[in-house]
Motif scaffolding. Structure first.
Motif, PDB file in Angstrom:
ATOM      1  N   ILE A  58       0.469  -1.619  -0.209  1.00 26.70           N
ATOM      2  CA  ILE A  58       0.173   0.541  -0.054  1.00 26.70           C
ATOM      3  C   ILE A  58       1.079   1.507   0.738  1.00 26.70           C
ATOM      4  N   ASN A  59       0.845   2.297  -0.366  1.00 19.44           N
ATOM      5  CA  ASN A  59       1.282   3.223  -0.668  1.00 19.44           C
ATOM      6  C   ASN A  59       0.505   4.182   0.320  1.00 19.44           C
ATOM      7  N   ILE A  60       1.527   4.203   1.396  1.00 21.76           N
ATOM      8  CA  ILE A  60       1.342   5.374   2.060  1.00 21.76           C
ATOM      9  C   ILE A  60       1.463   7.235   2.442  1.00 21.76           C
ATOM     10  N   LYS A  61       1.628   8.436   2.761  1.00 23.61           N
ATOM     11  CA  LYS A  61       2.558   8.816   3.392  1.00 23.61           C
ATOM     12  C   LYS A  61       1.714   9.555   4.518  1.00 23.61           C
ATOM     13  N   LEU A  62       2.962   8.904   5.292  1.00 21.24           N
ATOM     14  CA  LEU A  62       3.001   9.253   6.846  1.00 21.24           C
ATOM     15  C   LEU A  62       2.454  10.848   7.036  1.00 21.24           C
ATOM     16  N   ASN A  63       3.430  11.650   6.014  1.00 18.29           N
ATOM     17  CA  ASN A  63       3.683  12.622   6.627  1.00 18.29           C
ATOM     18  C   ASN A  63       2.523  14.093   5.583  1.00 18.29           C
ATOM     19  N   ARG A  64       0.992  13.453   5.851  1.00 15.78           N
ATOM     20  CA  ARG A  64      -0.200  13.658   5.050  1.00 15.78           C
ATOM     21  C   ARG A  64      -0.822  14.298   6.062  1.00 15.78           C
ATOM     22  N   THR A  65      -1.361  14.824   6.100  1.00 15.39           N
ATOM     23  CA  THR A  65      -2.582  15.427   7.499  1.00 15.39           C
ATOM     24  C   THR A  65      -3.377  14.485   7.757  1.00 15.39           C
ATOM     25  N   VAL A  66      -3.650  14.147   7.098  1.00 12.65           N
ATOM     26  CA  VAL A  66      -5.271  13.399   7.689  1.00 12.65           C
ATOM     27  C   VAL A  66      -4.417  12.056   8.366  1.00 12.65           C
ATOM     28  N   TYR A  67      -2.849  11.139   7.823  1.00 12.02           N
ATOM     29  CA  TYR A  67      -2.323  10.505   8.007  1.00 12.02           C
ATOM     30  C   TYR A  67      -2.109  11.474   9.699  1.00 12.02           C
ATOM     31  N   ILE A  68      -1.299  12.296  10.351  1.00 16.66           N
ATOM     32  CA  ILE A  68      -1.130  12.973  10.793  1.00 16.66           C
ATOM     33  C   ILE A  68      -2.231  12.643  12.610  1.00 16.66           C
ATOM     34  N   ASN A  69      -3.350  12.850  11.325  1.00 17.73           N
ATOM     35  CA  ASN A  69      -4.262  13.904  12.953  1.00 17.73           C
ATOM     36  C   ASN A  69      -4.867  12.412  13.025  1.00 17.73           C
ATOM     37  N   ASN A  70      -5.085  11.182  11.892  1.00 18.08           N
ATOM     38  CA  ASN A  70      -5.722   9.902  12.498  1.00 18.08           C
ATOM     39  C   ASN A  70      -4.839   8.978  12.755  1.00 18.08           C
ATOM     40  N   TRP A  71      -3.756   8.707  13.463  1.00 14.35           N
ATOM     41  CA  TRP A  71      -2.679   8.063  13.149  1.00 14.35           C
ATOM     42  C   TRP A  71      -3.357   6.353  13.668  1.00 14.35           C
ATOM     43  N   THR A  72      -4.033   6.561  14.835  1.00 18.94           N
ATOM     44  CA  THR A  72      -4.571   5.574  15.415  1.00 18.94           C
ATOM     45  C   THR A  72      -5.634   5.228  15.008  1.00 18.94           C
ATOM     46  N   ILE A  73      -6.021   5.864  13.686  1.00 13.33           N
ATOM     47  CA  ILE A  73      -7.373   4.874  12.445  1.00 13.33           C
ATOM     48  C   ILE A  73      -6.451   4.331  11.716  1.00 13.33           C
ATOM     49  N   VAL A  74      -5.264   4.554  10.777  1.00 13.75           N
ATOM     50  CA  VAL A  74      -4.631   4.543   9.915  1.00 13.75           C
ATOM     51  C   VAL A  74      -4.291   3.401  10.501  1.00 13.75           C
ATOM     52  N   ARG A  75      -3.221   3.173  11.763  1.00 15.29           N
ATOM     53  CA  ARG A  75      -2.632   2.064  12.031  1.00 15.29           C
ATOM     54  C   ARG A  75      -4.170   0.665  12.493  1.00 15.29           C
ATOM     55  N   ASP A  76      -4.889   1.627  13.248  1.00 13.39           N
ATOM     56  CA  ASP A  76      -5.255  -0.526  13.186  1.00 13.39           C
ATOM     57  C   ASP A  76      -6.100  -0.725  11.402  1.00 13.39           C
ATOM     58  N   ARG A  77      -6.355   0.443  10.655  1.00 15.59           N
ATOM     59  CA  ARG A  77      -6.611  -0.216   9.430  1.00 15.59           C
ATOM     60  C   ARG A  77      -6.069  -1.630   8.753  1.00 15.59           C
ATOM     61  N   LEU A  78      -4.220  -0.393   9.060  1.00 20.30           N
ATOM     62  CA  LEU A  78      -3.610  -0.928   8.049  1.00 20.30           C
ATOM     63  C   LEU A  78      -3.356  -2.445   9.114  1.00 20.30           C
ATOM     64  N   GLU A  79      -3.042  -2.589  10.215  1.00 14.09           N
ATOM     65  CA  GLU A  79      -3.556  -4.309  11.040  1.00 14.09           C
ATOM     66  C   GLU A  79      -4.431  -4.961  10.215  1.00 14.09           C
ATOM     67  N   GLU A  80      -5.754  -4.474  10.188  1.00 15.35           N
ATOM     68  CA  GLU A  80      -6.847  -5.576   9.963  1.00 15.35           C
ATOM     69  C   GLU A  80      -6.313  -5.342   8.395  1.00 15.35           C
ATOM     70  N   ILE A  81      -5.644  -4.660   7.841  1.00 17.25           N
ATOM     71  CA  ILE A  81      -6.601  -5.462   6.225  1.00 17.25           C
ATOM     72  C   ILE A  81      -4.942  -6.582   6.156  1.00 17.25           C
ATOM     73  N   GLY A  82      -3.595  -6.564   7.180  1.00 14.13           N
ATOM     74  CA  GLY A  82      -2.628  -7.410   6.735  1.00 14.13           C
ATOM     75  C   GLY A  82      -1.609  -7.310   5.499  1.00 14.13           C
ATOM     76  N   ILE A  83      -2.407  -6.631   5.183  1.00 10.81           N
ATOM     77  CA  ILE A  83      -0.279  -6.590   4.986  1.00 10.81           C
ATOM     78  C   ILE A  83       0.783  -6.748   5.179  1.00 10.81           C
ATOM     79  N   ARG A  84       1.851  -6.421   4.067  1.00  9.78           N
ATOM     80  CA  ARG A  84       3.180  -6.860   4.403  1.00  9.78           C
ATOM     81  C   ARG A  84       4.240  -5.448   4.343  1.00  9.78           C
TER      82      ARG A  84
END
Length: 153
Positions: A47-73
Motif C-alpha cells: 500500500i502507498n501511504i504518506k505518513l506526513n500527510r495531514t490525514v495520517y497525522i491527525n488520524n494515526w490510531t485509525i490508520v494504524r488499526d486499519r493497516l493491522e486489519e488488512i494484514g498487508i506486509r
C-alpha cells in the motif's frame, strides 16, 4: 431427390471428439503444475501511504488499526521521513507490531521544499537514511518521477 451429406451428420461427433481431446490434453498438463502458495501472493501486495500527510497525522490510531486489519506486509513511503523521530517511531511500530516493511521512496523533496537544506536526495544521503531504516526497510525505489520534476539537462 434430396441430397444428403454424411459429413453433416458426423459434425457433432467430430466436435465432441475435439473438445474431449483438448480437455484431456489440458488435464494432463495441469496435473504436473504445482499451485502457488497463497502466502506468496499476499506477500506481493503493498500500500502507498504518506505518513506526513495531514490525514495520517491527525488520524494515526485509525490508520494504524486499519493497516493491522488488512494484514498487508509492505508499504511505500518517503525514506526521508526517518529523520523525524515521530515518523521513525511509527515506521518501527509498523515493523515491530505488524511485521510491515517499507519500500523507501526518495525524490523530489527539493521540488516541494527548495529552501530545505536537509533535502538529502543525493545518493549518499539516501544511503545514510537506508542505514537508519535498515530494521524495517525492504527496498528503495527511486528516484521518484524524474520525468515530471527533475531538470533533464
Amino acid at each position: 431427390m434430396k441430397s444428403t451429406n454424411t459429413f453433416i451428420h458426423l459434425r457433432p461427433l467430430f466436435v465432441a471428439f475435439v473438445l474431449l481431446t483438448q480437455s484431456l490434453f489440458h488435464l494432463h498438463h495441469a496435473q504436473g503444475e504445482t499451485a502457488a502458495r497463497s502466502d506468496d501472493f499476499v506477500d506481493s501486495i503493498g500500500i502507498n501511504i504518506k505518513l506526513n500527510r495531514t490525514v495520517y497525522i491527525n488520524n494515526w490510531t485509525i490508520v494504524r488499526d486499519r493497516l493491522e486489519e488488512i494484514g498487508i506486509r509492505h508499504y511505500r513511503d518517503f525514506i526521508w521521513l526517518t529523520d523525524n523521530p515521530t515518523y521513525l517511531n511509527r515506521f518501527n511500530y509498523l515493523y515491530d507490531e505488524l511485521g510491515m516493511q517499507m519500500l523507501g521512496l526518495w525524490g523530489p523533496w527539493e521540488y516541494y521544499f527548495p529552501s530545505d537544506p536537509n533535502a538529502g536526495h543525493i545518493p549518499s544521503n539516501v544511503v545514510q537514511k537506508a542505514i537508519t531504516a535498515k530494521r524495517f526497510l525492504h527496498a528503495i525505489e527511486g528516484p521518484n518521477e524524474p520525468d515530471l520534476f527533475w531538470d533533464s539537462s
